[in-house]
Enzyme design. Structure first.
Site, PDB file in Angstrom:
ATOM      1  N   GLU A 149      43.010  41.955  38.286  1.00 56.74           N
ATOM      2  CA  GLU A 149      41.863  41.115  37.905  1.00 56.74           C
ATOM      3  C   GLU A 149      41.290  41.480  36.542  1.00 56.74           C
ATOM      4  O   GLU A 149      40.705  40.637  35.862  1.00 56.74           O
ATOM      5  CB  GLU A 149      40.755  41.219  38.964  1.00 56.74           C
ATOM      6  CG  GLU A 149      41.102  40.608  40.316  1.00 56.74           C
ATOM      7  CD  GLU A 149      41.182  39.093  40.261  1.00 56.74           C
ATOM      8  OE1 GLU A 149      40.635  38.500  39.310  1.00 56.74           O
ATOM      9  OE2 GLU A 149      41.796  38.502  41.164  1.00 56.74           O
TER      10      GLU A 149
ATOM     11  N   GLU B 296      35.079  37.864  32.875  1.00 60.82           N
ATOM     12  CA  GLU B 296      36.191  36.940  32.717  1.00 60.82           C
ATOM     13  C   GLU B 296      36.332  36.535  31.256  1.00 60.82           C
ATOM     14  O   GLU B 296      35.353  36.202  30.589  1.00 60.82           O
ATOM     15  CB  GLU B 296      35.955  35.708  33.592  1.00 60.82           C
ATOM     16  CG  GLU B 296      37.099  34.729  33.593  1.00 60.82           C
ATOM     17  CD  GLU B 296      36.904  33.627  34.624  1.00 60.82           C
ATOM     18  OE1 GLU B 296      37.729  32.699  34.639  1.00 60.82           O
ATOM     19  OE2 GLU B 296      35.940  33.714  35.414  1.00 60.82           O
TER      20      GLU B 296
ATOM     21  N   ASN C 106      29.853  33.068  46.424  1.00 62.12           N
ATOM     22  CA  ASN C 106      30.219  34.475  46.524  1.00 62.12           C
ATOM     23  C   ASN C 106      29.112  35.376  45.993  1.00 62.12           C
ATOM     24  O   ASN C 106      28.872  36.460  46.531  1.00 62.12           O
ATOM     25  CB  ASN C 106      31.534  34.743  45.783  1.00 62.12           C
ATOM     26  CG  ASN C 106      32.744  34.348  46.596  1.00 62.12           C
ATOM     27  OD1 ASN C 106      32.731  34.404  47.821  1.00 62.12           O
ATOM     28  ND2 ASN C 106      33.803  33.926  45.929  1.00 62.12           N
TER      29      ASN C 106
END
Length: 208
Positions: free
Chosen positions: A149, A158, A196
Site C-alpha cells: 500500500e 495516497e 471506513n
C-alpha cells in the site's frame, strides 16, 4: 519485479523461515548499548546522536531536538540496534527491530518500529496467539500488505490526488462532513472512503 512487490515478498519470506538468508545477524562488532552516553532531558541533540535511555536501550536522533523523550517523541528518535538485547522482539511481537529495518530500508521517517509496537500493544491478540508459524504468517501478511500500500512504507498519503474526490459515498446517512475530497488514503494501510473513516473512529466497529 517492481520494488513494492519485492518488498512484500521479502516480508513474507523473512517470516516464513528464510531469515538466515534474508536477515543476517548484526556484526559481532556492534557496539554495546552501555557504551553510549545516557539520555538527558532538556539537553540539545543533533541528528545522528545516539543515547542510552533509562531502560538500557539505545536511540538515535532522526532529527535535531531539545532533549525530547525518545520513547514519546518517536518522530525525533528511532530505536538503535546495538547489543544483542536490542535485537530481541519488543514484547511478544515476532518481528525484531533489525528485521523491520531490513524489510523497509527506504521507509519514511514517519514509520518507526517503536510506533508499530506501540500501536500493537492495543491489540495483544495480533500475531500473539497460536503456533509460532501462525504468528509469523499473520505478521507477514500484515507487513506485506502495508508494504504494498505504501511502496515499502515510503508514502504516508495516497499519491494519486485525482482519486481523492472519489472516496465519498453520499448515500451514507452521515455523508461526507469533512468534504468531498477529504477521505483519501492515509497511513500504512491507506485508509480511504468516508465509511471506513467512520468505522475507524467508532469503537468496536469493523473497517471494510
Amino acid at each position: 519485479m517492481p520494488r513494492r512487490r519485492l518488498s512484500a515478498l521479502v516480508a513474507v519470506l523473512a517470516l516464513a523461515g528464510a531469515a538466515p538468508v534474508l536477515l543476517p545477524a548484526p556484526p559481532a562488532s556492534a557496539a554495546a548499548c552501555s557504551g553510549y552516553p545516557a539520555w538527558v532531558a532538556g539537553r540539545s541533540y543533533a541528528a545522528g546522536d545516539i543515547v542510552r535511555y533509562t531502560d538500557g536501550r539505545a536511540y538515535i536522533a532522526e532529527h535535531a531536538n531539545p532533549g525530547y523523550d525518545p520513547t514519546i517523541s518517536t518522530w525525533y528518535w528511532e530505536p538503535y540496534a546495538c547489543d544483542a538485547g536490542s535485537q530481541a522482539p519488543v514484547g511478544n511481537f515476532v518481528v525484531t527491530e533489525a528485521q523491520f529495518n531490513q524489510m523497509f530500508p527506504n521507509r519514511n521517517s514517519f514509520y518507526t518500529y517503536s510506533g508499530l509496537t506501540a500501536a500493537l500493544s492495543a491489540y495483544p491478540g495480533f500475531a500473539g496467539t497460536g503456533s509460532d508459524t501462525t504468528r509469523k504468517q499473520e505478521a507477514a501478511a500484515f507487513l506485506a500488505n502495508v508494504s504494498h500500500e505504501t511502496g515499502g512504507l515510503v508514502h504516508v498519503v495516497e499519491q494519486n490526488s485525482a482519486n481523492y474526490p472519489h472516496y465519498c459515498d453520499w448515500s451514507r446517512p452521515y455523508g461526507c462532513p469533512a468534504g468531498q475530497a477529504a477521505y483519501y488514503g492515509r497511513g500504512p494501510i491507506q485508509l480511504s472512503w468516508n465509511f471506513n473513516y467512520k468505522a475507524a473512529g467508532t469503537p468496536s466497529a469493523s473497517i471494510c
